[in-house]
Design a protein around this motif. Structure first.
Motif, short mmCIF file in Angstrom:
data_model
loop_
_atom_site.label_atom_id
_atom_site.label_comp_id
_atom_site.label_asym_id
_atom_site.label_seq_id
_atom_site.Cartn_x
_atom_site.Cartn_y
_atom_site.Cartn_z
N PHE A 346 0.83 -1.21 0.00
CA PHE A 346 0.00 0.00 0.00
C PHE A 346 0.86 1.26 0.00
O PHE A 346 0.51 2.26 -0.64
CB PHE A 346 -0.96 0.00 1.19
N PHE A 347 1.97 1.24 0.70
CA PHE A 347 2.86 2.41 0.67
C PHE A 347 3.51 2.55 -0.70
O PHE A 347 3.66 3.66 -1.22
CB PHE A 347 3.94 2.31 1.75
N ASN A 348 3.88 1.42 -1.30
CA ASN A 348 4.48 1.47 -2.62
C ASN A 348 3.54 2.08 -3.65
O ASN A 348 3.98 2.78 -4.57
CB ASN A 348 4.88 0.06 -3.07
N LYS A 349 2.24 1.84 -3.50
CA LYS A 349 1.27 2.34 -4.48
C LYS A 349 0.80 3.76 -4.16
O LYS A 349 0.65 4.58 -5.06
CB LYS A 349 0.06 1.41 -4.55
N TYR A 350 0.57 4.05 -2.86
CA TYR A 350 -0.06 5.32 -2.52
C TYR A 350 0.88 6.30 -1.83
O TYR A 350 0.55 7.49 -1.73
CB TYR A 350 -1.27 5.06 -1.60
#
Length: 535
Positions: A346-350
């Motif tokens: 989720f951090f990688n995407k957002y």
């Protein structure tokens, strides 16, 4: 009253609690007064859920913690955690190179608590029963890789699997695989009420008020044969309406130990108190996670962009710091950071929270703002801080100007059945793993017959990636498949992970074994508790 904090460091896969003060040595012994344990878990038998303690139905941490004391399994997670070891079984293992045939030989002289002998046929009956009943909790899905169960004589059980499953030994350590007496459990019907008959370390007598257990009395089972050393003759578990009432009971000496669920304020108070104390606060490794789940068929969140925008707006670090402090940390995947196979999907995407990016997602999808929705949460299952958590989530979403959010709290005995019926579009849940493997943070939510009864399906996850990951006996080698699953979840957002937390026990200093009172999966191990001499 003064208190001190004992921190027990751990590494998943080899958890080795270290206790450097009184209250945790293995110096306890059986006999003496019953050890009284407080909990805020509530155990109710309602019209919607009349069989809370049937192994074929139960699937939450509270009811499992009753079953783990009373119903024996072929395998068990050992003291200090690690790979499962034989329990009711004398030996178990894969007998083929493809990990599709798993055989167990039972211990000699196994008996149910009532004295009836246990045979391989009883094991087969118990596991086939859970698979056939297919309770709406979805717990039967833990046994979904079984094709057939075969017996050879009275003491050998052979599981023929549909596909390779390196996690299968761990699944045999969970209560759904518990051995029950066919004389007490019907083949095709759940057992209603609060009676449990098994071969575990304790027998259970439930004291009730109406449809709820007020006290669960666990008495040492004289017919128990297994790997566990039982350090007491009786443990009474008392349910309290809230954490404050439980804390008061500990202060007054009405209980000896309290665990699930203390409030962040209580834990901080206990931790900050002076070192010369007669109460120990013990911090243990934990793998609890909290998340928002979506009914992806509900009109308000059916469009993926709405769920993605929520993921883009919510500030996990603010949520943790304001509500839970040092007792939790932000989580960017369904798989906790300490478990092999975790990725920060989720951090990688957002990346960091961004209203601008969230607005762009909604605009591109032609979503009219503000999006009006309700966040549902349970008031009495995950601790008193849940309300504050959801009020802050509401504020974060509403402050973006992109959402118009209300929150609604509901008692667990109403909340859980409503969630399974799909009555909530967005709702908050927690997860305590059945066993500490990345598979158990993914498959229960994403595979067929998922525990949330979610309409979300992804054929690549179900048909390719989950089976592919289970073929790897070396769990590090499963990393590629597990990472792909987590990336898909971050893109589709059927579930939005929020945080992972620690575990705590507060106990009188004459209670021993507190270092092992809970394992990393939040399994309550009452047999570890004893009475010793206070330092």
């Amino acid at each position: 009253m003064n208190r001190k904090t004992l921190v027990l460091p751990a590494v998943v896969g080899l958890l080795a609690p270290v206790l450097a003060a009184c209250g945790g040595a293995d110096s306890g012994s059986g006999g003496g007064d019953a050890i009284v344990v407080g909990t805020t878990d509530r155990f109710t038998a309602t019209k919607a859920a009349p069989a809370p303690l049937d192994p074929a139905y139960a699937y939450d941490v509270g009811t499992w913690n009753i079953l783990r004391q009373t119903v024996q399994t072929l395998m068990i997670v050992p003291k200090g955690d690690g790979d499962p070891v034989p329990e009711a079984a004398q030996s178990c293992g894969f007998t083929d190179s493809g990990n599709e045939r798993y055989a167990c030989k039972l211990r000699d002289g196994l008996k149910f608590a009532n004295g009836d002998a246990i045979t391989a046929a009883d094991v087969k009956f118990s596991i086939d029963r859970a698979r056939a009943i297919k309770a709406d909790t979805g717990v039967f899905a833990l046994l979904s890789t079984i094709d057939t169960v075969e017996t050879q004589g009275d003491n050998e059980v052979i599981f023929h699997l549909k596909t390779a499953d390196a996690t299968f030994p761990s699944k045999l350590s969970t209560p759904v695989a518990g051995i029950v007496n066919p004389d007490d459990y019907e083949k095709n019907k759940l057992r209603e009420g609060f009676e449990v008959d098994g071969s575990g370390p304790y027998t259970l007598k439930a004291e009730t008020d109406g449809d709820a257990i007020t006290k669960a009395v666990f008495t040492k089972n004289p017919n128990y044969k297994g790997t566990l050393k039982v350090n007491n003759d009786e443990v009474d578990m008392v349910s309290y309406d809230d954490a404050d009432a439980m804390d008061t009971a500990l202060e007054k000496g009405d209980i000896d130990l309290m665990t699930r669920t203390m409030s962040p304020e209580q834990i901080k108070k206990l931790s900050d108190a002076a070192a010369d104390s007669d109460i120990d606060l013990v911090e243990l490794a934990g793998l609890e996670i909290r998340y928002l789940a979506f009914n992806t068929d509900a009109p308000v969140v059916k469009t993926k962009a709405v769920r993605q925008a929520m993921a883009q707006v919510i500030n996990r670090n603010e949520l943790v710091s304001q509500v839970y402090g040092s007792q939790a940390e932000a989580l960017y995947s369904l798989v906790p950071a300490s478990v092999t196979g975790h990725s920060n999907a989720f951090f990688n995407k957002y990346s960091d929270p961004s209203v601008t990016k969230a607005k762009a997602l909604l605009t591109e999808a032609n979503i009219t703002t503000p999006v009006k929705l309700t966040l549902n949460y349970t008031t009495d299952h995950y601790g008193p801080a849940t309300k504050q958590e959801f009020e802050l989530l509401k504020k974060q979403l509403n402050d973006s100007g992109l959402f118009d959010v209300t929150v609604k709290g509901t008692a667990w005995d109403t909340f859980a059945p409503a969630e399974r019926k799909g009555e909530y579009a967005v709702y908050g849940m927690g997860w305590f793993p059945d066993f500490p493997d990345a598979d158990n943070f993914l498959a229960p939510f994403l595979d067929k017959d998922n525990t949330l009864n979610s309409p979300y399906t992804n054929s690549e996850i179900i048909n390719k990636l989950i089976p592919q990951s289970r073929r790897e006996a070396d769990r590090i080698s499963a990393g590629k498949s597990l990472t792909e699953i987590q990336d898909i979840v971050a893109d589709d957002v059927p579930i939005l992970p929020l945080w992972q937390g620690k575990q705590y026990v507060a106990a009188n200093t004459d209670i021993t074994g507190t270092a092992y009172a809970l394992n990393s999966s939040a399994t309550l191990q009452l047999w570890e508790l004893g009475r010793g001499v206070s330092n």
